[in-house]
Design an enzyme around this catalytic site. Structure first.
Site, PDB file in Angstrom:
ATOM      1  N   HIS A  86       0.928   7.361   4.707  1.00 22.36           N
ATOM      2  CA  HIS A  86       1.511   6.143   4.133  1.00 22.36           C
ATOM      3  C   HIS A  86       1.033   4.884   4.848  1.00 22.36           C
ATOM      4  O   HIS A  86       1.168   3.792   4.308  1.00 22.36           O
ATOM      5  CB  HIS A  86       3.044   6.237   4.019  1.00 22.36           C
ATOM      6  CG  HIS A  86       3.818   6.025   5.287  1.00 22.36           C
ATOM      7  ND1 HIS A  86       4.251   7.056   6.089  1.00 22.36           N
ATOM      8  CD2 HIS A  86       4.265   4.896   5.884  1.00 22.36           C
ATOM      9  CE1 HIS A  86       4.931   6.563   7.110  1.00 22.36           C
ATOM     10  NE2 HIS A  86       4.958   5.253   7.018  1.00 22.36           N
ATOM     11  N   ASP A 222       2.130  14.030   6.410  1.00 21.23           N
ATOM     12  CA  ASP A 222       1.922  12.577   6.300  1.00 21.23           C
ATOM     13  C   ASP A 222       0.854  12.079   7.286  1.00 21.23           C
ATOM     14  O   ASP A 222       1.162  11.414   8.261  1.00 21.23           O
ATOM     15  CB  ASP A 222       3.258  11.868   6.550  1.00 21.23           C
ATOM     16  CG  ASP A 222       3.248  10.415   6.099  1.00 21.23           C
ATOM     17  OD1 ASP A 222       2.153   9.874   5.848  1.00 21.23           O
ATOM     18  OD2 ASP A 222       4.331   9.812   6.010  1.00 21.23           O
ATOM     19  N   SER A 654       5.483   4.488  12.761  1.00 22.44           N
ATOM     20  CA  SER A 654       4.786   5.430  11.903  1.00 22.44           C
ATOM     21  C   SER A 654       3.344   5.543  12.361  1.00 22.44           C
ATOM     22  O   SER A 654       2.689   4.541  12.623  1.00 22.44           O
ATOM     23  CB  SER A 654       4.823   4.965  10.454  1.00 22.44           C
ATOM     24  OG  SER A 654       5.993   5.432   9.866  1.00 22.44           O
TER      25      SER A 654
HETATM   26  N1  ARG Z   1      10.617   6.136   5.460  1.00 24.18           N
HETATM   27  C1  ARG Z   1       9.351   6.077   6.111  1.00 24.18           C
HETATM   28  C2  ARG Z   1       9.110   4.640   6.645  1.00 24.18           C
HETATM   29  O1  ARG Z   1       9.971   3.855   6.697  1.00 24.18           O
HETATM   30  C3  ARG Z   1       8.231   6.553   5.240  1.00 24.18           C
HETATM   31  C4  ARG Z   1       7.934   5.699   4.044  1.00 24.18           C
HETATM   32  C5  ARG Z   1       6.787   6.199   3.214  1.00 24.18           C
HETATM   33  N2  ARG Z   1       7.165   7.243   2.285  1.00 24.18           N
HETATM   34  C6  ARG Z   1       7.743   7.009   1.062  1.00 24.18           C
HETATM   35  N3  ARG Z   1       8.080   8.031   0.319  1.00 24.18           N
HETATM   36  N4  ARG Z   1       7.946   5.807   0.595  1.00 24.18           N
HETATM   37  O2  ARG Z   1       8.151   3.982   6.547  1.00 24.18           O
HETATM   38  N1  ASP Z   2       8.605   5.329   8.342  1.00 23.74           N
HETATM   39  C1  ASP Z   2       8.657   4.298   9.353  1.00 23.74           C
HETATM   40  C2  ASP Z   2       7.329   3.557   9.501  1.00 23.74           C
HETATM   41  O1  ASP Z   2       6.577   3.439   8.554  1.00 23.74           O
HETATM   42  C3  ASP Z   2       9.135   4.850  10.653  1.00 23.74           C
HETATM   43  C4  ASP Z   2      10.627   4.760  10.784  1.00 23.74           C
HETATM   44  O2  ASP Z   2      11.197   3.785  10.268  1.00 23.74           O
HETATM   45  O3  ASP Z   2      11.198   5.629  11.421  1.00 23.74           O
HETATM   46  O4  ASP Z   2       7.035   2.953  10.508  1.00 23.74           O
END
Ligand code: ARG
Ligand code: ASP
Length: 722
Positions: A86, A222, A654
């Site tokens: 991502h 990921d 991330s």
């Molecule tokens: N929750 C994670 C972060 O805040 C991963 C986001 C990417 N994945 C998604 N399904 N949108 O960035």
């Molecule tokens: N998914 C988050 C990021 O893209 C990481 C988190 O918020 O724990 O940095």
């Protein structure tokens, strides 16, 4: 008696200390002083100097800020960089077409020459960090107004950077820590020739999509791979065919051993923003007002977009990225509200404040300096409250309606024409065209019209009159609150909102004409009226109160550090390099529910739904699973996928490496668990966990799934315990 007392004190200090074992995002240069002892007690086998050392290669030399929004790490002597899928998604999407769909099918360069450049993408190394608090705060005093203070700071910081000894290819920045009580300088080196090397298909890299996002148990691979290219001298260089793979000061070794419950881990990266030292009133408002308002507006927006995406394949492609990003924060805020409530965060803050108050009262010097601090904070936040909510309504509404974004681009162009003259105007047209083209690519008039209707209706109905522009009130009256009719009238026959291709062509042929049309566009007229009204009624109050709050929070931070001497404080995240550490551990989110700390490929297959948008599994992966063809990466006939630990992470972490007790790479951080997303405000060791993909799953996908074993050969694999 004395001895017993001493023992008891030691015991209590130990309790305070151990209770906090996993909380904190620590500055690498203070690890030795503040954390090393505890890290070793928790299982670390290396020293703080192995992590951060400015005189010889240390782990920090393998860590990069990836594009300024994520973290990455160097994992080979040829500059191979690992980050999340991502995080690399933009790059992957940019190179995808219908015929070569790298999002759907993945991408693997079979040799260096197949690696794809990404203009605009960069990685930044941290060369060294210095405490420059003294110089930055020289001449600053508490009598100064906030603006005066800031301009003094800006001058001091400019001076610090001017006098800095650094190499020509290096750069620097200074950031504020502990709410403006301390300042640190970062000397950096940025590489700008970053090429895409590999990415799994979305069905692996984003397996589970929005349904699984922020959730455990998780089964997502990921990750994506990039390579840093440098000039022949190994120094940063603009993109060129002559450039060569970067030779790093340090590349991470990769452990094949996997993790057991209780094992030591640390995460090294660039956490973006946390607010751990707020007053209870601020936390209360987040739980009761700000988060719910933002969630409710996004509820509406998401259901509109989702409705269209389900009906229309074209819309589904156009709005996929937008939907994912709106839903990411929406889902996080919901988890945050739940977690803050279930851990009684407000009550906890109030208890801390009571202790603080008691100590301040008991000490005349503290009392003179901080006697009214808590009440002042409470009052300031209460006064701020309604303006904060107005800000949330405004930003959440305005930024969801693309008609406003289109208007905004052309308003900018108009102001360039009026302020900067003909030549600047001519130069700006292609730039604005490019932005509009990007906007129109992900725009559908029917979707936007519905968003306009639904969101403006909510904006108008929910808010008190004092925050509604008179023009909007008049419109609502004229239309008898029929926002559907209003939207129809605003969008019908307006090229700017219905025919992007024509607008872009006109912009080339005769930009004046497009500007004139923009002035006539009723959506843009309304946009400007709303902006003007907001700038007049909300912005000044908000800035004034925010400045007051900032000043008080700064004093409160300083006061906490003086009054709560037994506590070791860590600064809030601010996108600077930090280390966090904690043990591998499951958790118990609620009564009778207990989560294990590892997931396996079996779980991927359990979730498998043929043809599903979120839970499809590529055929080759199914075959590898069926044949248990895991190569050297599986363990006891199973293929590990993800695991969790107690590391205190946030957005920006991330892509951060998860390292074992010896500093070997064991996983790749990418998310947090649902129950613990409130860790940005109130880290709670019972339910806050970070989610990592097991490095062996990454290697398995590269080698066995993608047949890109040549990349694994570049890496250094180690087998601790063998
Ligand atoms: N929750 C994670 C972060 O805040 C991963 C986001 C990417 N994945 C998604 N399904 N949108 O960035
Ligand atoms: N998914 C988050 C990021 O893209 C990481 C988190 O918020 O724990 O940095």
């Amino acid at each position: 008696m004395r001895a017993i007392k001493r023992l008891l004190t030691a015991f209590f200090l130990f309790l305070v200390f151990t209770a906090k074992a996993d909380e904190g995002m620590w500055l690498p240069l203070f690890l030795q002083q503040l954390n090393e002892k505890q890290m070793k007690a928790m299982g670390m086998k290396i020293s703080a100097a192995d992590i951060y050392n400015i005189n010889k290669g240390s782990l920090k030399d393998a860590i990069v800020s990836f594009g300024g929004f994520c973290t990455g790490e160097v994992i080979s002597e040829k500059g191979l960089v690992l980050t999340n899928h991502h995080c690399g998604f933009d790059a992957i999407q940019n190179h995808s077409t219908l015929e070569r769909n790298y999002i759907r099918d993945g991408f693997w360069a079979r040799s260096n020459s197949e690696e794809i450049p990404n203009p605009g993408l960069f990685v930044t190394f941290i060369v060294r960090i210095e405490d420059v608090s003294k110089a930055a705060l020289a001449g600053v005093n508490e009598e100064m107004k906030e603006a005066e203070r800031q301009s003094r700071l800006d001058k001091n910081i400019a001076e610090i950077r001017r006098n800095l000894k650094k190499e020509a290819t290096q750069d620097s920045y200074v950031r504020s820590f502990f709410e403006g009580n301390q300042y640190f300088l970062f000397v950096t080196e940025t590489y700008r020739d970053i090429r895409l090397v590999g990415a799994p298909p979305s069905a692996i890299g984003n397996f589970g999509k929005d349904t699984d996002n922020w959730m455990w148990p998780r089964h997502t691979g990921d990750f994506s791979l990039f390579r840093i290219y440098a000039g022949k001298d190994n120094k940063p260089a603009e993109y060129s065919l002559e450039n060569v793979p970067y030779k790093p000061k340090k590349a991470l070794a990769i452990s094949m051993a996997g993790m057991k419950e209780g094992d030591f881990t640390m995460v090294f990266g660039f956490p973006g923003r946390t607010t751990q030292y707020l007053h209870s009133e601020a936390v209360d408002q987040i739980v009761k007002l700000n988060d719910p308002v933002k969630i409710a507006i996004r509820d509406k927006a998401l259901s509109v977009i989702d409705g269209f995406m389900r009906k229309d394949e074209q819309v589904k492609i156009q709005y996929a990225a937008k939907y994912a990003s709106i839903s990411n924060a929406w889902k996080k805020w919901q988890g945050e509200v739940l977690g803050l409530s279930s851990t009684k965060a407000v009550e906890k803050k109030k208890n801390q404040e009571a202790v603080f108050r008691k100590r301040v009262e008991a000490n005349p010097a503290f009392k003179a300096a901080y006697g009214s601090l808590l009440d002042d904070l409470q009052n300031a936040y209460q006064e701020l409250s309604k303006y904060g909510v107005a800000r949330d309504y405004f930003t959440e509404t305005m930024s969801r309606i693309e008609a406003f974004a289109i208007g905004s681009q052309l308003n900018n162009l108009r102001s360039i024409k009026e302020k900067n003259g003909e030549q600047a105007y001519k130069d700006a047209v292609p730039r604005i065209s490019a932005r509009l083209e990007d906007l129109y690519k992900e725009y559908n008039p029917a979707v936007d019209k519905k968003l306009f209707e639904v969101l403006l209706e909510k904006f108008t109905k929910d808010q008190p009159e004092e925050f509604l522009a008179p023009e909007l009130r008049q419109l609502a009256m004229d239309y008898k609150n029929d926002f559907g009719k209003m939207a129809d009238d605003f969008y019908i026959n307006v090229d700017l909102l219905n025919n992007g291709a024509k607008v872009l062509a006109n912009l080339q042929a005769n930009p004046d004409l497009v500007l004139a049309a923009n002035d006539m566009n009723r959506a843009n007229q309304l946009f400007q009226q709303l902006n003007t009204f907001y700038a007049k009624t909300v912005t000044p109050k908000l800035s004034e109160l925010q400045a007051r709050v900032n000043r008080l929070q700064r004093t409160y931070m300083k006061a906490q550090m003086e009054v709560m001497k037994e506590k070791t404080f860590y600064p809030d995240a601010n996108s600077t390099l930090r280390v966090t550490y904690g043990n591998v551990k499951g958790y118990q989110p609620r009564d009778a529910v207990k989560y294990d700390f590892y997931t396996y490929l079996d779980g991927v297959m359990d979730k498998y739904k043929p043809g599903d948008y979120e839970f499809d599994v590529p055929e080759k992966l199914r075959t590898l699973y069926k044949n248990k063809d895991f190569g050297p990466y599986g363990k006891n006939g199973k293929m590990p996928v993800c695991f969790i630990a107690m590391n205190h992470t946030t957005g920006g972490n991330s892509g951060s490496p998860a390292l074992d007790a010896r500093g070997n790479l064991v996983g790749l951080n990418f998310d947090r668990v649902w129950e613990g997303t409130m860790s940005d405000i109130n880290y709670d060791p019972s339910i806050c966990r970070n989610i990592m993909v097991d490095i062996r799953y990454v290697l398995f996908i590269i080698d066995k799934y993608a047949d890109a074993g040549h990349l694994v050969k570049e890496m250094k694999l180690v087998y601790p315990g063998k």
